[in-house]
Design an enzyme around this catalytic site. Structure first.
Site, PDB file in Angstrom:
ATOM      1  N   HIS A 192       0.839  -1.205   0.000  1.00  0.00           N
ATOM      2  CA  HIS A 192       0.000   0.000   0.000  1.00  0.00           C
ATOM      3  C   HIS A 192       0.874   1.256   0.000  1.00  0.00           C
ATOM      4  O   HIS A 192       0.614   2.202  -0.748  1.00  0.00           O
ATOM      5  CB  HIS A 192      -0.888   0.053   1.262  1.00  0.00           C
TER       6      HIS A 192
ATOM      7  N   LYS B  55     -19.049  -4.813   8.416  1.00  0.00           N
ATOM      8  CA  LYS B  55     -17.929  -5.754   8.407  1.00  0.00           C
ATOM      9  C   LYS B  55     -17.323  -5.816   9.807  1.00  0.00           C
ATOM     10  O   LYS B  55     -16.792  -4.839  10.308  1.00  0.00           O
ATOM     11  CB  LYS B  55     -16.884  -5.317   7.379  1.00  0.00           C
TER      12      LYS B  55
ATOM     13  N   SER C  37      -3.263  -7.493   3.526  1.00  0.00           N
ATOM     14  CA  SER C  37      -3.492  -7.240   4.952  1.00  0.00           C
ATOM     15  C   SER C  37      -3.890  -8.525   5.672  1.00  0.00           C
ATOM     16  O   SER C  37      -3.490  -8.753   6.816  1.00  0.00           O
ATOM     17  CB  SER C  37      -4.579  -6.177   5.127  1.00  0.00           C
TER      18      SER C  37
END
Length: 163
Positions: A18, A42, A130
């Protein structure tokens, strides 16, 4: 003319992949907004949206044209609200492309004035996600070189807290 790009994602946590995209994008655009998706539905996030914003700010504080904030709702609405017409998406492998292509077409359907730019991550980071970082850290594996050094302790501490 100020060219503003929006780089959206969950960044849970931010990885060196990222960060690679953020750094390279910051050299192309006048301003890059790293937009952390806040999805209340989520429940699998390790870090809250606010914590993710703070982690990204910590590792991008030396890049003057980076702004970091969270958002909810449709990305195209957020992009317009930020006076941008550019979405940045990182690609690691061919497997990412199908999903990203589908999202790009939907965004174009919702707002044809917004363009999506795809950036390939450096080969060194093509396997990073991630999810992999969280799994490795959860089992006590080393994540040095995979995430920015400044947040390694934050990740291990958060995993200890959550167990």
């Amino acid at each position: 003319m100020n060219k503003i790009a929006v780089y959206p994602g969950s960044f849970d946590p931010i990885t060196n992949g990222h960060l690679d995209i953020i750094l390279r994008t910051s050299n192309i655009f006048d301003k890059v907004i790293v937009a952390v998706l806040e999805n209340p539905d989520k429940k699998s996030h390790l870090f809250t949206a606010e914590e993710r914003v703070n982690l990204i700010k910590k590792v991008t504080s030396n890049i003057p044209n980076i702004e970091v904030e969270s958002f909810e709702g449709l990305l195209v609405n957020y992009v317009k609200k930020k006076n941008s017409s550019v979405i940045i998406r990182g690609l690691r492998a061919i497997s990412d492309f199908e999903y990203e292509f589908q999202m790009t077409l939907m965004n174009r359907n919702l707002n044809p004035d917004i363009e999506t730019f795809f950036m390939m991550t450096k080969t060194d980071y093509s396997y990073l996600s991630s999810s992999v970082i969280k799994q490795v850290a959860h089992f006590g594996g080393g994540i040095k070189g995979l995430v920015p050094d400044a947040i390694i302790d934050d990740i291990y501490n958060k995993i200890k807290e959550s167990n």
